[in-house]
Design a protein around this motif. Structure first.
Motif, PDB file in Angstrom:
ATOM      1  N   ASP A   9      60.224  68.616  38.946  1.00  0.00           N
ATOM      2  CA  ASP A   9      60.268  67.292  39.562  1.00  0.00           C
ATOM      3  C   ASP A   9      60.061  67.361  41.076  1.00  0.00           C
ATOM      4  N   ARG A  11      57.602  68.300  43.869  1.00  0.00           N
ATOM      5  CA  ARG A  11      56.186  68.592  44.103  1.00  0.00           C
ATOM      6  C   ARG A  11      56.027  69.413  45.383  1.00  0.00           C
ATOM      7  N   LYS A 114      52.472  67.455  38.489  1.00  0.00           N
ATOM      8  CA  LYS A 114      53.701  68.249  38.561  1.00  0.00           C
ATOM      9  C   LYS A 114      53.407  69.724  38.291  1.00  0.00           C
TER      10      LYS A 114
END
Length: 227
Positions: A9, A11, A114
């Motif tokens: 989650d 980046r 992601k």
């Protein structure tokens, strides 16, 4: 504000995720240094804590912006000096095995897809832990460590052994049973360093790239010498 609980989650910061994977594989302690990015550092630290690792959350100065390319540090040189020479910062400089910068993420990296899943990373870690590695260094690696020990002013047998242990972990991650010069070069990038107040606007990422390039050239030269 909700702090992400998964690495995928978050980046960007692929260099941090790589360091975390090294730490998780070898059960190494890790120090995170935020440069204008305390939220991501906190998320990484919480993830490491849940994994059972010792982690230090640090900044190079009281305001947390020393080394930022975008936000000016508001601390005096004296304040930064006191900050770096005392408390948890000084303790982590001595005791952490891995030291890594958590820098501000450019917008362009936030719009991409992601990263790989946490499950895939953990699966790779568990597989790497089963690999047995000898920590004996061949002539190429000894040449690299001799040069690095002098030029990087390590000055400590504990730091020397820590670098070799890290290189052994990186070898495990690559499925190798012995240490190569390239693994030592990566391990050397995780050594402790201070961000000096005399260069408050220096880009941390550029500095890390410069160090990585230097270590890569050092490893290549050592390998070429012993061909």
């Amino acid at each position: 504000m909700n702090i992400p609980t998964r690495l995928d989650d978050l980046r960007g910061s692929e260099h941090v995720k790589r360091a975390i994977e090294v730490a998780l594989t070898g059960f190494h302690t890790i120090a995170l240094y935020s440069t204008s990015n305390p939220l991501d550092m906190r998320a990484f630290a919480l993830w490491l804590g849940r994994a059972g690792l010792t982690v230090y959350e640090l900044t190079h100065c009281p305001c947390g912006n020393l080394g930022s390319a975008d936000i000016a540090c508001t601390c005096t040189a004296a304040e930064t000096y006191q900050h770096q020479r005392g408390g948890e910062y000084a303790f982590a400089q001595i005791h952490a095995d891995i030291h890594i910068e958590v820098v501000a993420i450019p917008y362009e990296k936030l719009t991409g897809r992601k990263g790989e899943s946490d499950e895939r990373i953990i699966e790779r870690v568990e597989r790497a832990r089963k690999v047995s590695v000898t920590l004996d260094l061949d002539s190429t690696c000894l040449s690299l460590m001799k040069a690095a020990y002098r030029q990087l002013a390590m000055g400590s047998s504990v730091r020397y052994d820590s670098i070799i242990a890290l290189a052994g972990t990186i070898a495990k991650m690559d499925g190798e049973k012995s240490i190569k010069a390239t693994y030592l070069a990566e391990a050397l990038q995780y050594r402790p360093r201070r961000c000096e107040p005399s260069k408050p606007k220096e880009k941390t990422e550029d500095y890390l790239d410069e160090i990585a390039g230097y270590l890569k050239r050092l490893a290549e030269n050592a390998e070429e010498r012993y061909k």
